[in-house]
Design an enzyme around this catalytic site. Structure first.
Site, PDB file in Angstrom:
ATOM      1  N   HIS A 155     -24.730 -30.619  26.601  1.00 47.45           N
ATOM      2  CA  HIS A 155     -23.384 -30.395  26.062  1.00 47.45           C
ATOM      3  C   HIS A 155     -22.577 -29.472  26.985  1.00 47.45           C
ATOM      4  CE1 HIS A 155     -25.092 -31.979  22.320  1.00 47.45           C
ATOM      5  NE2 HIS A 155     -23.837 -32.204  21.945  1.00 47.45           N
ATOM      6  N   LYS A 159     -20.267 -24.852  23.811  1.00 44.66           N
ATOM      7  CA  LYS A 159     -20.902 -25.163  22.516  1.00 44.66           C
ATOM      8  C   LYS A 159     -21.671 -23.941  22.031  1.00 44.66           C
ATOM      9  CE  LYS A 159     -23.829 -28.537  20.175  1.00 44.66           C
ATOM     10  NZ  LYS A 159     -22.981 -28.658  19.002  1.00 44.66           N
TER      11      LYS A 159
HETATM   12  P1  NAP Z   1     -13.593 -25.340  19.357  1.00 43.18           P
HETATM   13  O1  NAP Z   1     -12.785 -26.004  20.407  1.00 43.18           O
HETATM   14  O2  NAP Z   1     -14.159 -23.993  19.615  1.00 43.18           O
HETATM   15  O3  NAP Z   1     -12.708 -25.312  18.019  1.00 43.18           O
HETATM   16  C1  NAP Z   1     -13.048 -24.606  16.851  1.00 43.18           C
HETATM   17  C2  NAP Z   1     -11.760 -24.166  16.191  1.00 43.18           C
HETATM   18  O4  NAP Z   1     -12.073 -23.584  14.926  1.00 43.18           O
HETATM   19  C3  NAP Z   1     -11.007 -23.097  17.016  1.00 43.18           C
HETATM   20  O5  NAP Z   1      -9.646 -23.430  17.071  1.00 43.18           O
HETATM   21  C4  NAP Z   1     -11.246 -21.830  16.202  1.00 43.18           C
HETATM   22  O6  NAP Z   1     -10.206 -20.874  16.321  1.00 43.18           O
HETATM   23  C5  NAP Z   1     -11.259 -22.421  14.790  1.00 43.18           C
HETATM   24  N1  NAP Z   1     -11.779 -21.483  13.821  1.00 43.18           N
HETATM   25  C6  NAP Z   1     -12.677 -20.478  13.970  1.00 43.18           C
HETATM   26  N2  NAP Z   1     -12.800 -19.779  12.834  1.00 43.18           N
HETATM   27  C7  NAP Z   1     -11.949 -20.332  11.953  1.00 43.18           C
HETATM   28  C8  NAP Z   1     -11.586 -20.038  10.598  1.00 43.18           C
HETATM   29  N3  NAP Z   1     -12.147 -19.010   9.933  1.00 43.18           N
HETATM   30  N4  NAP Z   1     -10.665 -20.817   9.998  1.00 43.18           N
HETATM   31  C9  NAP Z   1     -10.103 -21.836  10.654  1.00 43.18           C
HETATM   32  N5  NAP Z   1     -10.363 -22.154  11.936  1.00 43.18           N
HETATM   33  C10 NAP Z   1     -11.293 -21.422  12.570  1.00 43.18           C
HETATM   34  O7  NAP Z   1     -14.845 -26.259  18.954  1.00 43.18           O
HETATM   35  P2  NAP Z   1     -14.922 -27.860  18.962  1.00 43.18           P
HETATM   36  O8  NAP Z   1     -15.480 -28.324  20.259  1.00 43.18           O
HETATM   37  O9  NAP Z   1     -13.648 -28.437  18.462  1.00 43.18           O
HETATM   38  O10 NAP Z   1     -16.079 -28.097  17.881  1.00 43.18           O
HETATM   39  C11 NAP Z   1     -15.911 -27.696  16.537  1.00 43.18           C
HETATM   40  C12 NAP Z   1     -17.235 -27.935  15.793  1.00 43.18           C
HETATM   41  O11 NAP Z   1     -17.486 -29.336  15.740  1.00 43.18           O
HETATM   42  C13 NAP Z   1     -18.460 -27.308  16.473  1.00 43.18           C
HETATM   43  O12 NAP Z   1     -19.365 -26.849  15.494  1.00 43.18           O
HETATM   44  C14 NAP Z   1     -19.068 -28.465  17.238  1.00 43.18           C
HETATM   45  O13 NAP Z   1     -20.426 -28.321  17.500  1.00 43.18           O
HETATM   46  C15 NAP Z   1     -18.786 -29.598  16.266  1.00 43.18           C
HETATM   47  N6  NAP Z   1     -18.769 -30.954  16.824  1.00 43.18           N
HETATM   48  C16 NAP Z   1     -19.169 -31.932  15.981  1.00 43.18           C
HETATM   49  C17 NAP Z   1     -19.131 -33.237  16.375  1.00 43.18           C
HETATM   50  C18 NAP Z   1     -19.566 -34.308  15.405  1.00 43.18           C
HETATM   51  O14 NAP Z   1     -19.525 -35.490  15.748  1.00 43.18           O
HETATM   52  N7  NAP Z   1     -19.990 -33.943  14.206  1.00 43.18           N
HETATM   53  C19 NAP Z   1     -18.690 -33.579  17.645  1.00 43.18           C
HETATM   54  C20 NAP Z   1     -18.266 -32.555  18.495  1.00 43.18           C
HETATM   55  C21 NAP Z   1     -18.290 -31.235  18.064  1.00 43.18           C
HETATM   56  P3  NAP Z   1     -10.422 -19.609  17.342  1.00 43.18           P
HETATM   57  O15 NAP Z   1     -10.383 -20.192  18.704  1.00 43.18           O
HETATM   58  O16 NAP Z   1      -9.268 -18.705  17.030  1.00 43.18           O
HETATM   59  O17 NAP Z   1     -11.737 -18.995  16.991  1.00 43.18           O
END
Ligand code: NAP
Length: 246
Positions: A155, A159
């Protein structure tokens, strides 16, 4: 067809921005609010580049869900926040689609109890890419014929959790066939990667490699859309996209 009203947590994130676009382009989905870690009271279009207007940002999940009463809550945040949000949504009886990873089996069991008690549908999927679900399923099939396997998950370097939810789920599915052993998981974190996994089986004079690559975060959106539609008919928690696809 009636519009499905959605509240999304994590709209500024890499996945969240894809989900915003997917909802905008889907004829039956309407984004009615977002939950962000900052920007309380602002409009979404002031926070990210989007043509969606008049969607308010909330910092508090409970306030957003009780005020807006969405049909479905979607979460792509981080493991700690995702667990708190899921519990709030299920206790309020809001059907939820959770893409955030980092839920272990005891988290899932606890949330399953809350969902059942409140008769609220929920889908938690460590991977929404259809090819990744097939990779897990094919690995489970192969496990019937091989006694040894190793999982290599790769990844992007931002992550937060390791091993990935997909790798843990794959290991569980393989060990269901083996009835005891759990395959070893290797985690690789490097810039340039998105989400990739290889399951390597070794046998007498042969190896079998089953590999899936998400080359773009768009690969997850079909599974998210299917889950938003399907969760409407559920009154309990389902873990893993394969349990609604097959
Ligand atoms: P990311 O770019 O770090 O985005 C996460 C977002 O959540 C950021 O904007 C963060 O804001 C926000 N956040 C943090 N705390 C929060 C709160 N209390 N309330 C509301 N928003 C909040 O991560 P990503 O790559 O998009 O991935 C997000 C999640 O999805 C991860 O757990 C990842 O492993 C998962 N994922 C899942 C799949 C699937 O198919 N299921 C695929 C890819 C990724 P800040 O920057 O201000 O902290």
């Amino acid at each position: 067809m009636e519009m499905i009203k959605i509240v999304l947590a994590g709209p500024r994130g890499k996945m969240g921005q894809q989900v915003v676009n997917m909802i905008h382009n889907h004829e039956n989905f309407k984004l009615i609010g977002v939950i962000d870690s900052k920007n309380n009271g602002m409009y979404l279009h002031e926070v990210i580049e989007t043509n969606i207007k008049d969607v308010t940002v909330y910092e508090n999940c409970e306030e957003a869900l009780t005020t807006l009463k969405p049909d479905v809550f979607v979460d792509f945040t981080n493991p700690t926040t995702g667990k708190i949000h899921t519990e709030i949504a299920l206790r309020l009886g809001v059907k939820s689609v959770i893409g955030t990873s980092g839920f272990n089996s005891s988290d899932v069991e606890r949330l399953q109890e809350i969902a059942s008690k409140n008769q609220t549908g929920c889908i938690i999927a460590p991977n929404f890419a259809l090819g990744a679900v097939l990779m897990m399923k094919f690995s489970q099939m192969a496990a019937k014929f091989y006694n040894e396997a190793e999982i290599i998950e790769l990844h992007h370097n931002q992550k937060k959790d390791a091993p990935s939810g997909t790798a843990i789920k794959t290991a569980e599915m393989i060990s269901q066939e083996w009835k005891s052993e759990i395959p070893t998981i290797h985690s690789v974190r490097l810039p340039g990667l998105i989400a990739h996994q290889e399951v390597l089986f070794g046998g007498q004079g042969e190896t079998l490699k089953i590999r899936h690559d998400s080359l773009d975060r768009n690969s997850f959106m079909k599974g998210v859309a299917i889950s938003i539609n399907t969760v409407q008919q559920l009154d309990s928690l389902v873990y893993g996209l394969e349990n609604i696809l097959f």
